[in-house]
Scaffold this motif. Structure first.
Motif, PDB file in Angstrom:
ATOM      1  N   VAL A  39       0.876  -1.174   0.000  1.00 60.42           N
ATOM      2  CA  VAL A  39       0.000   0.000   0.000  1.00 60.42           C
ATOM      3  C   VAL A  39       0.908   1.216   0.000  1.00 60.42           C
ATOM      4  O   VAL A  39       1.688   1.412   0.942  1.00 60.42           O
ATOM      5  CB  VAL A  39      -0.922   0.004   1.236  1.00 60.42           C
ATOM      6  N   VAL A  52      -8.336   5.395  -3.154  1.00 59.96           N
ATOM      7  CA  VAL A  52      -7.866   4.020  -2.995  1.00 59.96           C
ATOM      8  C   VAL A  52      -7.924   3.349  -4.358  1.00 59.96           C
ATOM      9  O   VAL A  52      -9.002   3.193  -4.934  1.00 59.96           O
ATOM     10  CB  VAL A  52      -8.747   3.233  -2.001  1.00 59.96           C
ATOM     11  N   ILE A  88      -9.173  -2.102   2.750  1.00 54.37           N
ATOM     12  CA  ILE A  88      -8.826  -0.719   3.075  1.00 54.37           C
ATOM     13  C   ILE A  88     -10.093   0.132   3.151  1.00 54.37           C
ATOM     14  O   ILE A  88     -10.272   0.934   4.077  1.00 54.37           O
ATOM     15  CB  ILE A  88      -7.849  -0.148   2.030  1.00 54.37           C
ATOM     16  N   ILE A 127      -1.472  -1.363  -4.088  1.00 55.36           N
ATOM     17  CA  ILE A 127      -2.636  -0.499  -3.943  1.00 55.36           C
ATOM     18  C   ILE A 127      -2.107   0.914  -3.796  1.00 55.36           C
ATOM     19  O   ILE A 127      -1.467   1.251  -2.784  1.00 55.36           O
ATOM     20  CB  ILE A 127      -3.520  -0.882  -2.735  1.00 55.36           C
ATOM     21  N   ILE A 157       3.281  -1.081   4.082  1.00 59.21           N
ATOM     22  CA  ILE A 157       2.758   0.271   3.898  1.00 59.21           C
ATOM     23  C   ILE A 157       3.931   1.221   3.716  1.00 59.21           C
ATOM     24  O   ILE A 157       4.856   1.255   4.531  1.00 59.21           O
ATOM     25  CB  ILE A 157       1.879   0.691   5.090  1.00 59.21           C
TER      26      ILE A 157
END
Length: 261
Positions: A39, A52, A88, A127, A157
């Motif tokens: 992410v 997103v 998410i 993502i 992340i």
């Protein structure tokens, strides 16, 4: 538990260079645990509402001009992950964070330059996430914090930007190792407060940090703020470690911060 990272993406030229920093990122991708998905919050995707990405296969965006032709031939066809994108969205809903799904946008160079060095085969799902410079640091941190559970699922992340990023001050024609004092002063202040997880000071960096207006000019804070998204994602551990720092062009910082285990 997967850590989160703030990773400087520097100038687009990193994509075709072989230097201390590109070698570090390449080695980092080889040595850290392989994530289930990534992410990534990119400084080059600004949006007033949190976006997103839910994309099957990303196109490659060349959001720069005047660079060697080799840069424009690079492709990074990463896949998305519908399941992670939906999770998410569920986490944002639980935390009352407004968001919008994005089904078409490709990866900008703030994303693909970093990802290509870490995972050159484009074989880890991604993502992509927008950032909002108009939010307060507290709000940016909250968005990252809402995603902390993803780290328990081996999801990486990343906030991609730069701690010192002032295009009006960089010296593109001078790359001989000299570092401007003001850039070092800001990064040293930042390091002290990150290591102490001093949110009260960090959230007021623009008034408390020395030379903050040079390091993070008001018109260019989009490159700094991804650090709050990445930091928030490790709020449950509150551990910060500087694992790389170097500079180019006098003051453009290549900092990599690891948050959490």
């Amino acid at each position: 538990m997967m850590p989160s990272f703030f990773i400087a993406h520097g100038a687009p030229l990193l994509a075709i260079e072989d230097n201390e920093y590109t070698q570090f990122l390449t080695e980092l991708g080889k040595t850290m645990p392989r994530p289930k998905a990534i992410v990534l919050f990119s400084a080059h995707w600004e949006s007033p509402v949190q976006k997103v990405s839910n994309v099957e296969t990303y196109s490659t965006i060349y959001d720069f001009g005047g660079f060697p032709e080799a840069l424009y031939r690079i492709q990074y066809p990463a896949q998305g992950d519908n399941q992670v994108a939906k999770e998410i969205e569920e986490l944002f809903t639980e935390q009352d964070i407004l968001y919008e799904a994005e089904t078409r946008r490709g990866l900008d160079h703030g994303a693909w330059v970093v990802l290509r060095l870490l995972y050159p085969e484009a074989d880890v799902p991604v993502i992509a996430m927008s950032v909002n410079p108009r939010l307060t640091p507290e709000e940016q941190y909250k968005i990252g914090k809402s995603l902390a559970k993803l780290r328990e699922q081996d999801i990486l992340i990343v906030g991609s930007g730069g701690t010192v990023h002032n295009l009006g001050a960089v010296k593109m024609m001078s790359d001989h190792g000299e570092i401007d004092d003001w850039a070092l002063d800001f990064d040293e202040w930042l390091a002290r407060h990150l290591k102490n997880w001093d949110l009260a000071s960090l959230f007021q960096y623009n008034t408390l940090a020395p030379t903050a207006r040079l390091a993070v000019p008001p018109y260019g804070n989009e490159h700094f703020i991804p650090i709050f998204y990445a930091m928030g994602a490790a709020d449950d551990e509150r551990k910060a470690e500087l694992i790389h720092r170097s500079y180019r062009y006098g003051n453009l910082s290549h900092s990599v911060w690891q948050f959490g285990s």
